[in-house]
Scaffold this motif. Sequence first.
Motif, PDB file in Angstrom:
ATOM      1  N   TRP A  57      17.016 -19.457 -22.814  1.00  0.00           N
ATOM      2  CA  TRP A  57      16.064 -18.671 -23.597  1.00  0.00           C
ATOM      3  C   TRP A  57      16.572 -18.435 -25.016  1.00  0.00           C
ATOM      4  N   PHE A  58      17.854 -18.116 -25.136  1.00  0.00           N
ATOM      5  CA  PHE A  58      18.447 -17.870 -26.453  1.00  0.00           C
ATOM      6  C   PHE A  58      18.352 -19.126 -27.314  1.00  0.00           C
ATOM      7  N   ARG A  59      18.704 -20.280 -26.734  1.00  0.00           N
ATOM      8  CA  ARG A  59      18.622 -21.544 -27.470  1.00  0.00           C
ATOM      9  C   ARG A  59      17.184 -21.881 -27.823  1.00  0.00           C
ATOM     10  N   GLN A  60      16.239 -21.590 -26.911  1.00  0.00           N
ATOM     11  CA  GLN A  60      14.835 -21.904 -27.172  1.00  0.00           C
ATOM     12  C   GLN A  60      14.322 -21.116 -28.378  1.00  0.00           C
ATOM     13  N   VAL A  61      14.582 -19.830 -28.399  1.00  0.00           N
ATOM     14  CA  VAL A  61      14.095 -18.987 -29.500  1.00  0.00           C
ATOM     15  C   VAL A  61      14.839 -19.314 -30.798  1.00  0.00           C
ATOM     16  N   SER A  62      16.155 -19.428 -30.730  1.00  0.00           N
ATOM     17  CA  SER A  62      16.932 -19.758 -31.935  1.00  0.00           C
ATOM     18  C   SER A  62      16.507 -21.105 -32.502  1.00  0.00           C
ATOM     19  N   GLY A  63      16.367 -22.092 -31.629  1.00  0.00           N
ATOM     20  CA  GLY A  63      15.974 -23.428 -32.073  1.00  0.00           C
ATOM     21  C   GLY A  63      14.578 -23.458 -32.666  1.00  0.00           C
ATOM     22  N   TYR A  64      13.671 -22.700 -32.061  1.00  0.00           N
ATOM     23  CA  TYR A  64      12.298 -22.627 -32.570  1.00  0.00           C
ATOM     24  C   TYR A  64      12.287 -22.118 -34.013  1.00  0.00           C
ATOM     25  N   TRP A  65      12.987 -20.992 -34.263  1.00  0.00           N
ATOM     26  CA  TRP A  65      12.960 -20.411 -35.601  1.00  0.00           C
ATOM     27  C   TRP A  65      13.728 -21.256 -36.602  1.00  0.00           C
ATOM     28  N   ASP A  66      14.802 -21.918 -36.163  1.00  0.00           N
ATOM     29  CA  ASP A  66      15.528 -22.810 -37.067  1.00  0.00           C
ATOM     30  C   ASP A  66      14.641 -23.996 -37.450  1.00  0.00           C
ATOM     31  N   MET A  67      13.880 -24.511 -36.489  1.00  0.00           N
ATOM     32  CA  MET A  67      12.949 -25.610 -36.761  1.00  0.00           C
ATOM     33  C   MET A  67      11.859 -25.160 -37.738  1.00  0.00           C
ATOM     34  N   ALA A  68      11.266 -24.002 -37.479  1.00  0.00           N
ATOM     35  CA  ALA A  68      10.206 -23.501 -38.354  1.00  0.00           C
ATOM     36  C   ALA A  68      10.736 -23.280 -39.776  1.00  0.00           C
ATOM     37  N   ALA A  69      11.935 -22.721 -39.878  1.00  0.00           N
ATOM     38  CA  ALA A  69      12.537 -22.509 -41.201  1.00  0.00           C
ATOM     39  C   ALA A  69      12.755 -23.837 -41.914  1.00  0.00           C
ATOM     40  N   SER A  70      13.132 -24.871 -41.164  1.00  0.00           N
ATOM     41  CA  SER A  70      13.353 -26.173 -41.799  1.00  0.00           C
ATOM     42  C   SER A  70      12.067 -26.735 -42.388  1.00  0.00           C
ATOM     43  N   PHE A  71      10.924 -26.454 -41.750  1.00  0.00           N
ATOM     44  CA  PHE A  71       9.638 -26.911 -42.300  1.00  0.00           C
ATOM     45  C   PHE A  71       9.433 -26.343 -43.706  1.00  0.00           C
ATOM     46  N   VAL A  72       9.752 -25.057 -43.859  1.00  0.00           N
ATOM     47  CA  VAL A  72       9.576 -24.397 -45.154  1.00  0.00           C
ATOM     48  C   VAL A  72      10.609 -24.913 -46.151  1.00  0.00           C
ATOM     49  N   LEU A  73      11.850 -24.967 -45.737  1.00  0.00           N
ATOM     50  CA  LEU A  73      12.916 -25.391 -46.644  1.00  0.00           C
ATOM     51  C   LEU A  73      12.735 -26.824 -47.136  1.00  0.00           C
ATOM     52  N   ARG A  74      12.128 -27.671 -46.324  1.00  0.00           N
ATOM     53  CA  ARG A  74      11.924 -29.078 -46.691  1.00  0.00           C
ATOM     54  C   ARG A  74      10.587 -29.322 -47.391  1.00  0.00           C
ATOM     55  N   GLY A  75       9.805 -28.248 -47.577  1.00  0.00           N
ATOM     56  CA  GLY A  75       8.554 -28.377 -48.312  1.00  0.00           C
ATOM     57  C   GLY A  75       7.359 -28.818 -47.480  1.00  0.00           C
ATOM     58  N   ALA A  76       7.516 -28.855 -46.148  1.00  0.00           N
ATOM     59  CA  ALA A  76       6.404 -29.262 -45.287  1.00  0.00           C
ATOM     60  C   ALA A  76       5.445 -28.108 -45.011  1.00  0.00           C
ATOM     61  N   LEU A  77       5.868 -26.881 -45.316  1.00  0.00           N
ATOM     62  CA  LEU A  77       5.060 -25.702 -45.034  1.00  0.00           C
ATOM     63  C   LEU A  77       5.248 -24.702 -46.169  1.00  0.00           C
ATOM     64  N   ASN A  78       4.147 -24.156 -46.635  1.00  0.00           N
ATOM     65  CA  ASN A  78       4.163 -23.198 -47.730  1.00  0.00           C
ATOM     66  C   ASN A  78       4.936 -21.932 -47.343  1.00  0.00           C
ATOM     67  N   GLU A  79       5.906 -21.569 -48.170  1.00  0.00           N
ATOM     68  CA  GLU A  79       6.763 -20.421 -47.890  1.00  0.00           C
ATOM     69  C   GLU A  79       5.988 -19.107 -47.845  1.00  0.00           C
ATOM     70  N   ASP A  80       5.111 -18.879 -48.815  1.00  0.00           N
ATOM     71  CA  ASP A  80       4.361 -17.622 -48.841  1.00  0.00           C
ATOM     72  C   ASP A  80       3.484 -17.475 -47.605  1.00  0.00           C
ATOM     73  N   LEU A  81       2.830 -18.541 -47.215  1.00  0.00           N
ATOM     74  CA  LEU A  81       1.979 -18.487 -46.023  1.00  0.00           C
ATOM     75  C   LEU A  81       2.831 -18.232 -44.781  1.00  0.00           C
ATOM     76  N   PHE A  82       3.979 -18.872 -44.710  1.00  0.00           N
ATOM     77  CA  PHE A  82       4.891 -18.645 -43.581  1.00  0.00           C
ATOM     78  C   PHE A  82       5.337 -17.189 -43.549  1.00  0.00           C
ATOM     79  N   PHE A  83       5.707 -16.634 -44.703  1.00  0.00           N
ATOM     80  CA  PHE A  83       6.125 -15.235 -44.772  1.00  0.00           C
ATOM     81  C   PHE A  83       4.984 -14.304 -44.350  1.00  0.00           C
ATOM     82  N   ASP A  84       3.767 -14.655 -44.701  1.00  0.00           N
ATOM     83  CA  ASP A  84       2.609 -13.836 -44.341  1.00  0.00           C
ATOM     84  C   ASP A  84       2.307 -13.851 -42.849  1.00  0.00           C
ATOM     85  N   SER A  85       2.817 -14.857 -42.152  1.00  0.00           N
ATOM     86  CA  SER A  85       2.391 -15.062 -40.763  1.00  0.00           C
ATOM     87  C   SER A  85       3.139 -14.205 -39.754  1.00  0.00           C
ATOM     88  N   GLY A  86       4.013 -13.348 -40.196  1.00  0.00           N
ATOM     89  CA  GLY A  86       4.673 -12.456 -39.254  1.00  0.00           C
ATOM     90  C   GLY A  86       6.143 -12.282 -39.543  1.00  0.00           C
TER      91      GLY A  86
END
Length: 148
Positions: A57-86
């Motif tokens: 469970w710890f790896r699943q949640v940690s990995g999920y958020w690390d993956m989502a953060a990578s989308f933003v850091l690599r420019g695949a997802l808008n940072e402001d919209l991501f910040f707005d989402s929760g």
Amino acid sequence: MPKKPTAEDAQIIMRLYDLRREPEMRKARAWVAGFWPRSAEDIVQVINVVNPQENAWFRQVSGYWDMAASFVLRGALNEDLFFDSGGEMWFVLSKVYPFLKEVRETAKMPHYFQRVEKLATKSKQGRERLQMMLKRAEARRTAAAKAS
């Protein structure tokens, strides 16, 4: 200049939300929500498979958020919209952040939660949100310690 949010960004946000609703991910998120480590050792024990289910469970949640953060850091997802989402990413980070350096060293995982930390601390907005969540997490950690 940051890119403007697009309909594709919104679709990615919705897909990320859907992934959080998957039954096993819900269990993982519920476990992480109740996990209030008081030291790096508490986290390293979970990483080192003291309890295989908690480790998964710890790896699943940690990995999920690390993956989502990578989308933003690599420019695949808008940072402001991501910040707005929760704020769940900051909530999860705030639980481990005080111990992050020691966890990385002790567990020999130098990149653990690195993308989440980078995203959360690269902007003034992110740092302010992290500071707010750290204060809330410390209050919850103290309350959990008193209750046990």
